[in-house]
Design an enzyme around this catalytic site. Structure first.
Site, PDB file in Angstrom:
ATOM      1  N   THR A 102      -7.873   6.328  -6.296  1.00  0.00           N
ATOM      2  CA  THR A 102      -6.775   5.615  -6.957  1.00  0.00           C
ATOM      3  C   THR A 102      -5.846   4.942  -5.949  1.00  0.00           C
ATOM      4  OG1 THR A 102      -5.430   7.633  -7.016  1.00  0.00           O
ATOM      5  CG2 THR A 102      -6.773   7.157  -8.961  1.00  0.00           C
ATOM      6  N   ASN A 144     -12.703  10.520  -1.910  1.00  0.00           N
ATOM      7  CA  ASN A 144     -13.186   9.692  -3.004  1.00  0.00           C
ATOM      8  C   ASN A 144     -13.293   8.268  -2.478  1.00  0.00           C
ATOM      9  OD1 ASN A 144     -13.124  11.818  -4.928  1.00  0.00           O
ATOM     10  ND2 ASN A 144     -10.930  11.524  -5.206  1.00  0.00           N
ATOM     11  N   GLY A 203     -13.226   7.983  -8.319  1.00  0.00           N
ATOM     12  CA  GLY A 203     -11.907   8.577  -8.498  1.00  0.00           C
ATOM     13  C   GLY A 203     -10.869   8.152  -7.490  1.00  0.00           C
ATOM     14  N   HIS A 238      -4.276   1.029   8.376  1.00  0.00           N
ATOM     15  CA  HIS A 238      -4.738   0.825   7.006  1.00  0.00           C
ATOM     16  C   HIS A 238      -6.237   0.544   6.996  1.00  0.00           C
ATOM     17  CE1 HIS A 238      -4.555  -0.219   2.746  1.00  0.00           C
ATOM     18  NE2 HIS A 238      -5.489  -1.112   3.065  1.00  0.00           N
ATOM     19  N   ASP A 259       0.143  16.607  -1.374  1.00  0.00           N
ATOM     20  CA  ASP A 259      -0.157  15.775  -2.541  1.00  0.00           C
ATOM     21  C   ASP A 259       0.913  16.013  -3.611  1.00  0.00           C
ATOM     22  OD1 ASP A 259      -3.040  14.359  -3.671  1.00  0.00           O
ATOM     23  OD2 ASP A 259      -1.482  14.866  -5.128  1.00  0.00           O
ATOM     24  N   HIS A 273      -6.183   3.443   0.372  1.00  0.00           N
ATOM     25  CA  HIS A 273      -5.936   3.686   1.807  1.00  0.00           C
ATOM     26  C   HIS A 273      -6.693   4.975   2.105  1.00  0.00           C
ATOM     27  CE1 HIS A 273      -2.983   3.733   5.426  1.00  0.00           C
ATOM     28  NE2 HIS A 273      -3.782   4.784   5.574  1.00  0.00           N
ATOM     29  N   CYS A 304       0.859  -1.196   0.000  1.00  0.00           N
ATOM     30  CA  CYS A 304       0.000   0.000   0.000  1.00  0.00           C
ATOM     31  C   CYS A 304       0.891   1.241   0.000  1.00  0.00           C
ATOM     32  CB  CYS A 304      -0.918  -0.008   1.217  1.00  0.00           C
ATOM     33  SG  CYS A 304      -1.779   1.566   1.466  1.00  0.00           S
ATOM     34  N   HIS A 330      -8.176   8.346   2.700  1.00  0.00           N
ATOM     35  CA  HIS A 330      -7.501   9.643   2.789  1.00  0.00           C
ATOM     36  C   HIS A 330      -8.487  10.760   2.515  1.00  0.00           C
ATOM     37  CE1 HIS A 330      -7.104   8.127  -1.345  1.00  0.00           C
ATOM     38  NE2 HIS A 330      -7.197   9.392  -1.738  1.00  0.00           N
ATOM     39  N   HIS A 354      -8.639  14.657   1.145  1.00  0.00           N
ATOM     40  CA  HIS A 354      -7.965  15.746   0.451  1.00  0.00           C
ATOM     41  C   HIS A 354      -8.369  17.054   1.134  1.00  0.00           C
ATOM     42  CE1 HIS A 354      -7.070  13.353  -3.304  1.00  0.00           C
ATOM     43  NE2 HIS A 354      -8.104  12.656  -2.867  1.00  0.00           N
TER      44      HIS A 354
HETATM   45  P1  AMP Z   1      -7.458   9.606  -4.851  1.00  0.00           P
HETATM   46  O1  AMP Z   1      -7.465   9.791  -6.356  1.00  0.00           O
HETATM   47  O2  AMP Z   1      -8.612  10.230  -4.143  1.00  0.00           O
HETATM   48  O3  AMP Z   1      -7.245   8.155  -4.477  1.00  0.00           O
HETATM   49  O4  AMP Z   1      -6.199  10.413  -4.336  1.00  0.00           O
HETATM   50  C1  AMP Z   1      -4.907   9.892  -4.362  1.00  0.00           C
HETATM   51  C2  AMP Z   1      -3.992  11.062  -4.316  1.00  0.00           C
HETATM   52  O5  AMP Z   1      -2.695  10.604  -3.976  1.00  0.00           O
HETATM   53  C3  AMP Z   1      -3.853  11.800  -5.654  1.00  0.00           C
HETATM   54  O6  AMP Z   1      -4.259  13.156  -5.486  1.00  0.00           O
HETATM   55  C4  AMP Z   1      -2.362  11.678  -5.976  1.00  0.00           C
HETATM   56  O7  AMP Z   1      -1.835  12.824  -6.578  1.00  0.00           O
HETATM   57  C5  AMP Z   1      -1.761  11.417  -4.605  1.00  0.00           C
HETATM   58  N1  AMP Z   1      -0.487  10.719  -4.608  1.00  0.00           N
HETATM   59  C6  AMP Z   1      -0.158   9.617  -5.314  1.00  0.00           C
HETATM   60  N2  AMP Z   1       1.101   9.234  -5.021  1.00  0.00           N
HETATM   61  C7  AMP Z   1       1.585  10.136  -4.129  1.00  0.00           C
HETATM   62  C8  AMP Z   1       2.829  10.300  -3.448  1.00  0.00           C
HETATM   63  N3  AMP Z   1       3.858   9.455  -3.627  1.00  0.00           N
HETATM   64  N4  AMP Z   1       2.978  11.344  -2.606  1.00  0.00           N
HETATM   65  C9  AMP Z   1       1.955  12.215  -2.419  1.00  0.00           C
HETATM   66  N5  AMP Z   1       0.753  12.106  -3.012  1.00  0.00           N
HETATM   67  C10 AMP Z   1       0.565  11.082  -3.847  1.00  0.00           C
HETATM   68 ZN    ZN Z   2      -2.363   1.423   3.624  1.00  0.00          ZN
END
Ligand code: AMP
Ligand code: ZN
Length: 111
Positions: free
Chosen positions: A92, A84, A90, A45, A29, A95, A3, A97, A99
């Site tokens: 991706t 999300n 959306g 997690h 981010d 885990h 993860c 989180h 924003h």
């Molecule tokens: P989501 O699309 O809601 O799952 O948000 C995932 C977020 O993680 C996106 O805004 C990505 O830009 C961010 N992200 C992905 N990899 C990293 C990383 N290594 N460091 C910081 N943010 C990341």
């Molecule tokens: Zn995790």
């Protein structure tokens, strides 16, 4: 566990840390969608909001106590908090989180 955010929390993958305590971790981010874009994650997690229940909802409550502190420390007068949940919405990184977006370019889109 493979993860990305667990690896960021345990330091395996570098991040730009904004805040940390025993329950949560916040970092910038990597691909900001506004002038300031911070992610706040529980250290435990939890894959997504669908997995929040009576056993772990205190972590979400804690994050929502921390977000105003982060906002104040970073000079956010106004900000937007987004989660999300699920790929079609959306998500991706699987885990949980939140924003935290701030800046003059937020607009009034979506909500
Ligand atoms: P989501 O699309 O809601 O799952 O948000 C995932 C977020 O993680 C996106 O805004 C990505 O830009 C961010 N992200 C992905 N990899 C990293 C990383 N290594 N460091 C910081 N943010 C990341
Ligand atoms: Zn995790």
């Amino acid at each position: 566990m493979d993860c990305l955010f667990c690896k960021i929390i345990n330091g395996e993958i570098p991040s730009s840390k904004v805040y940390e305590d025993e329950l949560c971790y916040a970092f910038n981010d990597i691909n900001p969608q506004s002038e300031k874009h911070i992610l706040v994650v529980p250290k435990e997690h939890i894959c997504c909001l669908n997995k929040v229940d009576e056993h772990n909802s205190h972590l979400v409550a804690h994050i929502f106590e921390v977000i105003p502190k982060i906002a104040k420390e970073n000079g956010f007068e106004s900000y937007r908090v987004i989660n999300n949940c699920g790929e079609a919405a959306g998500q991706t990184v699987m885990h949980l989180h939140f924003h935290v977006l701030s800046g003059s370019n937020l607009g009034e889109k979506l909500v």
